[in-house]
Every structure is written in structure tokens, then in C-alpha cells.
Design a protein around this motif. Structure first.
Motif: not given
Length: 80
Positions: A52, A56, A59
Motif C-alpha cells: 500500500k 501511494a 501515485k
């Protein structure tokens, strides 16, 4: 331990459960078999948190900036 499958957990939920697992293991007051199960769950939770965080970071790295340095949108990240 939560009954939620690790691959369905949010980062925050996985991190909170990982902290509980570590606390239990550090106390050392659980039976061997339970310790093994906790360790395995903890390893899966850590892997989920790592994934995760990487998602992130990718992104954030894909955010494009305009001439003044302001975010103007995102670029698609390959593989997501």
C-alpha cells in the motif's frame, strides 16, 4: 486477530493489527503454535503495508505539475 483477509485491509487497518501482533509477540506469553500463527499473520500484514505504501508513492510520483509547480492532474501509473 481480525477475521478480515489481509489483502482486503486498508493500510491503516493492517498497520493497527500489525502493531497488536508485535505487542503480543514481544510479551512472549502466547503458546508456541499461537506465536507461529501470529508471526505468519504479522508477515502478511507487513507485506500488505509495504504494498500500500508503494502504491501511494507511485501515485504521488505520477502527479504532474504546471509551469508554476502546481499540481494539474495525474498521469496513469503503469500496472495499476
Amino acid at each position: 486477530m481480525s477475521d478480515t483477509p489481509v489483502d482486503e485491509m486498508t493500510f491503516e487497518a493492517a498497520m493497527a493489527e500489525l502493531e497488536k501482533v508485535v505487542t503480543q509477540l514481544e510479551r512472549g506469553d502466547v503458546a508456541l503454535e499461537e506465536s507461529i500463527a501470529l508471526y505468519e499473520r504479522g508477515a502478511a500484514l507487513r507485506k500488505r503495508c509495504d504494498a500500500k505504501l508503494k502504491e501511494a508513492e507511485e501515485k504521488v510520483a505520477a502527479i504532474t505539475l504546471d509551469a508554476e509547480g502546481n499540481p494539474k492532474g495525474t498521469q496513469p501509473v503503469e500496472g495499476l
